[in-house]
Design an enzyme around this catalytic site. Structure first.
Site, PDB file in Angstrom:
ATOM      1  N   ASP A   1      -1.507  -7.272   4.171  1.00 51.12           N
ATOM      2  CA  ASP A   1      -1.113  -8.621   3.781  1.00 51.12           C
ATOM      3  C   ASP A   1      -0.827  -9.487   5.001  1.00 51.12           C
ATOM      4  O   ASP A   1      -0.740  -8.998   6.131  1.00 51.12           O
ATOM      5  CB  ASP A   1       0.159  -8.572   2.924  1.00 51.12           C
TER       6      ASP A   1
ATOM      7  N   TYR B   1       2.215   4.451   6.252  1.00 50.90           N
ATOM      8  CA  TYR B   1       2.865   3.207   6.663  1.00 50.90           C
ATOM      9  C   TYR B   1       4.262   3.502   7.202  1.00 50.90           C
ATOM     10  O   TYR B   1       4.928   4.443   6.767  1.00 50.90           O
ATOM     11  CB  TYR B   1       3.000   2.250   5.476  1.00 50.90           C
TER      12      TYR B   1
END
Length: 247
Positions: free
Chosen positions: A52, A110
């Site tokens: 994003d 992540y």
């Protein structure tokens, strides 16, 4: 045409995410512009993770097909054409034509970074989320274990998510404190849109003492997006590694 696998790092701050968008600065757009200069024509660069806006990467993987067949030169040439973008190609390898950066991946990892202090950020500005109130990392880690495994993650699914199913399998979600730095490490074969940031934001609510540890399981089982805590900002999120089958 030869297919190349790229290992990429970038500071996502200046970009509106990974995906190419007309008139906007994106990571994919910058890479494709550099590749076009290298190859003398349009090149599509496909990433493993469609990060994003504002999200960073230290281990993004992408593939592209070039007419150029000089494996030892591709990384340096890409980096030359990428300047002054805060994007670096760390490695470029020739791979088989059926390799796909996104669909061949078997795991994505992540890391989310919180700086837990009252003072404003200096070196970590734009690279972490500053939370001034004291957080209990042990309680956040305990709560996080409710999310490990295969679950319906509707509560943590962004309204813009286009995935066919909210069911995902988290293989790891650890929370650890290192002085004023708290790291959330999250692994799964794949994620739904803004899932990691939604999970982190909810866990921070537990860390602040606003909810008990058991609240994490309660909101997961509710399968209700309105039960999710505040979504953590993009600054602290890094795509750290993408795994592929051996060989």
């Amino acid at each position: 045409m030869p297919r190349y696998r790229l290992l990429i790092e970038y500071n996502g701050g200046p970009y509106q995410g990974w995906m190419r968008l007309p008139g906007l600065q994106t990571v994919q757009g910058a890479l494709e512009a550099a590749a076009a200069q290298l190859d003398g024509g349009p090149v599509e660069v496909t990433g493993a993770g469609r990060t994003d806006a504002g999200v960073h990467a230290t281990g993004q993987v992408a593939h592209m097909d070039l007419r150029v067949d000089r494996p030892n030169k591709v990384a340096d040439a890409m980096n030359y054409h990428l300047r002054p973008h805060p994007i670096a190609v760390l490695k470029a390898d020739r791979v088989e034509e059926d390799f796909h950066a996104r669909f061949s991946a078997i795991a994505r990892h992540y890391r989310y970074i919180v700086i837990n202090r009252r003072a404003h950020l200096t070196h970590d500005q734009g690279l972490a989320w500053r939370v001034p109130s004291r957080l209990d990392a042990d309680k956040m880690h305990e709560a996080a274990q409710s999310f490990v495994g295969t679950h319906d993650f509707t509560t943590f699914r962004d309204s813009e998510c286009q995935a066919l199913s909210p069911v995902k399998t988290l293989t790891r979600l650890d929370v650890a404190r290192y002085n004023d730095r708290i790291e959330f490490t999250c692994s799964a074969p794949s994620f739904i849109h803004r899932q990691v940031r939604s999970l982190v934001g909810s866990l921070v609510e537990v860390g602040r003492g606003r909810h008990p540890v058991k609240w994490a399981r309660e909101i997961l089982e509710a399968a209700d997006r309105t039960r999710c805590g505040p979504v953590a900002p993009s600054d602290g999120l890094f795509l750290e590694r993408v795994d592929y089958p051996a060989g």
